[in-house]
Write an enzyme that holds these catalytic residues in place. Structure first.
Site, PDB file in Angstrom:
ATOM      1  N   LYS A 180     -12.186   0.507   4.475  1.00  0.00           N
ATOM      2  CA  LYS A 180     -11.339   1.454   4.413  1.00  0.00           C
ATOM      3  C   LYS A 180     -12.278   2.987   4.570  1.00  0.00           C
ATOM      4  O   LYS A 180     -13.162   3.044   3.728  1.00  0.00           O
ATOM      5  CB  LYS A 180     -10.426   1.534   3.114  1.00  0.00           C
ATOM      6  CG  LYS A 180      -9.742   2.687   2.856  1.00  0.00           C
ATOM      7  CD  LYS A 180     -10.334   3.485   1.698  1.00  0.00           C
ATOM      8  CE  LYS A 180      -9.447   4.756   1.018  1.00  0.00           C
ATOM      9  NZ  LYS A 180     -10.025   5.327   0.109  1.00  0.00           N
ATOM     10  N   TYR A 204       0.903  -1.291  -0.081  1.00  0.00           N
ATOM     11  CA  TYR A 204      -0.046  -0.016  -0.048  1.00  0.00           C
ATOM     12  C   TYR A 204       0.891   1.312  -0.056  1.00  0.00           C
ATOM     13  O   TYR A 204       0.260   2.279  -0.294  1.00  0.00           O
ATOM     14  CB  TYR A 204      -0.749   0.008   1.208  1.00  0.00           C
ATOM     15  CG  TYR A 204      -2.052  -1.126   1.278  1.00  0.00           C
ATOM     16  CD1 TYR A 204      -2.116  -2.082   0.250  1.00  0.00           C
ATOM     17  CD2 TYR A 204      -2.751  -1.453   2.526  1.00  0.00           C
ATOM     18  CE1 TYR A 204      -2.930  -2.967   0.322  1.00  0.00           C
ATOM     19  CE2 TYR A 204      -3.573  -2.505   2.718  1.00  0.00           C
ATOM     20  CZ  TYR A 204      -3.739  -3.309   1.642  1.00  0.00           C
ATOM     21  OH  TYR A 204      -4.703  -4.391   1.664  1.00  0.00           O
ATOM     22  N   ASN A 240     -18.734   4.185   9.824  1.00  0.00           N
ATOM     23  CA  ASN A 240     -18.508   2.537   9.952  1.00  0.00           C
ATOM     24  C   ASN A 240     -18.425   2.109  11.522  1.00  0.00           C
ATOM     25  O   ASN A 240     -18.885   1.164  12.012  1.00  0.00           O
ATOM     26  CB  ASN A 240     -17.446   2.507   9.465  1.00  0.00           C
ATOM     27  CG  ASN A 240     -17.437   2.701   7.620  1.00  0.00           C
ATOM     28  OD1 ASN A 240     -18.574   2.692   7.356  1.00  0.00           O
ATOM     29  ND2 ASN A 240     -16.278   2.972   7.079  1.00  0.00           N
ATOM     30  N   ILE A 291     -12.728  -4.817   8.008  1.00  0.00           N
ATOM     31  CA  ILE A 291     -11.759  -3.748   7.983  1.00  0.00           C
ATOM     32  C   ILE A 291     -12.068  -2.620   6.786  1.00  0.00           C
ATOM     33  O   ILE A 291     -11.371  -2.629   6.009  1.00  0.00           O
ATOM     34  CB  ILE A 291     -10.376  -4.253   7.813  1.00  0.00           C
ATOM     35  CG1 ILE A 291     -10.226  -5.334   6.669  1.00  0.00           C
ATOM     36  CG2 ILE A 291      -9.717  -4.740   9.059  1.00  0.00           C
ATOM     37  CD1 ILE A 291      -8.679  -5.386   6.268  1.00  0.00           C
ATOM     38  N   LEU A 335     -17.539  -3.225   2.084  1.00  0.00           N
ATOM     39  CA  LEU A 335     -18.380  -2.527   1.619  1.00  0.00           C
ATOM     40  C   LEU A 335     -18.612  -2.624   0.309  1.00  0.00           C
ATOM     41  O   LEU A 335     -19.228  -1.834  -0.529  1.00  0.00           O
ATOM     42  CB  LEU A 335     -18.248  -0.997   2.307  1.00  0.00           C
ATOM     43  CG  LEU A 335     -17.912  -0.624   3.241  1.00  0.00           C
ATOM     44  CD1 LEU A 335     -17.556   0.826   3.653  1.00  0.00           C
ATOM     45  CD2 LEU A 335     -19.219  -0.998   4.156  1.00  0.00           C
TER      46      LEU A 335
END
Ligand SMILES: NC(=O)c1ccc[n+]([C@@H]2O[C@H](COP(=O)([O-])OP(=O)(O)OC[C@H]3O[C@@H](n4cnc5c(N)ncnc54)[C@H](OP(=O)(O)O)[C@@H]3O)[C@@H](O)[C@H]2O)c1
Length: 277
Positions: A233, A54, A243, A231, A193
């Site tokens: 983002k 990342y 969230n 998890i 999501l």
């Protein structure tokens, strides 16, 4: 849904891993990433997910250092990239990850994909050595198919605690969830999501309306109620908070059934090196 912000204690923990964490893929601008991580920790998040690939381990580490939360209270996970899975490279690049993160050890180190330079004996052997040296507290895998997961469990002396895979209402992974349950490995849902696509699913919107919640919160509540860690983002404080407030949403059995009847539309993350390709 209650308007109160959930506290740290409202987040369930599975095998020491808080079941709601902050994802950071594509949160690559260093200042933004650092701020997202610090904001999440100060809100109550205690699990942060990053990866060598990342390009933001340094920013994640700075976010953790900047937050008014002790390092030992944060569950920090990173991943060894597919070019770095030969024995010596696992050792060397993990050291580099620790330096970038500014920590002595990580709570969880994943094999990012069982691809390219992955060699079960060599890769897991190096990770076992890092565990024994105190550099990684736990060992996980990611994007592993059932046979690869069973093989890794067989080879590794150190327990494999998690398999991080794509999982959300549009790609529910019912079979892999059963396999993970059967072998005692936590399933950690990435892209929980569906990279934003859950926001447009009519069933989720309807259920969300009934709870005065968002479709994102309904997806996260569904995962949590399946025993799955998620998890998501999020970059902005508004999304990070939305969230986190999924912890205040509890779905009925009927709502869970309606979610499980949604037509699945497949993977959002599907590179050519995926083991299913
Ligand atoms: N192991 C692997 O191979 C792998 C693969 C993919 C992902 N992951 C991990 O899983 C994490 C999550 O997956 P992901 O990043 O692919 O996708 P995701 O979490 O499903 O979705 C992220 C997207 O949803 C938006 N969003 C977040 N919260 C929202 C909310 N409450 N309302 C509306 N929109 C919202 C984000 O926007 P903003 O950024 O603008 O807030 C972003 O565009 C990654 O960041 C990474 O840590 C791992």
């Amino acid at each position: 849904m209650s308007g109160d912000t959930p506290t740290v204690d409202d987040c369930p923990v599975s095998n020491d891993m808080p079941m709601l964490g902050l994802g950071t893929w594509e949160n690559a601008d260093p200042a933004t990433c650092q701020e997202s991580v610090a904001t999440a920790l100060e809100m109550g998040y205690r699990h942060v997910d990053t990866a060598q690939a990342y390009g933001n381990e340094q920013a994640v580490g700075k976010g953790i250092a900047a937050a008014d939360v002790d390092r030992e209270d944060v569950f920090l996970a990173t991943k060894v990239w597919i070019d770095n899975l030969a024995y010596d490279d696992v050792i060397e690049t993990t050291e580099t990850s620790l330096q970038r993160l500014g920590v002595d050890s990580v709570d969880l180190m994943y094999v990012h994909w069982p691809s390219r330079t992955y060699d079960p004996e060599a890769t897991l052997g190096a990770l076992n050595e890092l565990h024994d040296d105190g550099k990684i507290d736990r060992l996980g895998v990611s994007n592993f198919e059932p046979d690869q997961l069973r093989e890794a469990i067989e080879i590794s002396d150190v327990p494999i605690v998690a398999n991080q895979v794509e999982c959300h209402p549009l790609f529910q992974q019912a079979e892999l969830r059963e396999v993970c349950d059967a072998v005692g490995v936590d399933l950690v849902a990435y892209s929980p999501l569906a990279r934003g696509d859950v926001l447009d699913v009519p069933e989720l919107r309807e259920i969300a309306g009934d709870h005065d919640a968002s479709p994102a919160q309904v997806s996260l509540a569904w995962l949590r109620q399946q025993g799955v860690t998620a998890i998501p983002k999020a970059t902005s404080e508004a999304h990070i908070r939305d969230n986190w407030q999924s912890l205040s949403v509890t779905l009925s059995d009927n709502e869970i059934d309606r979610i499980e009847a949604i037509d699945e539309t497949g993977r959002r993350v599907d590179p050519g090196f995926g083991p299913w390709n």
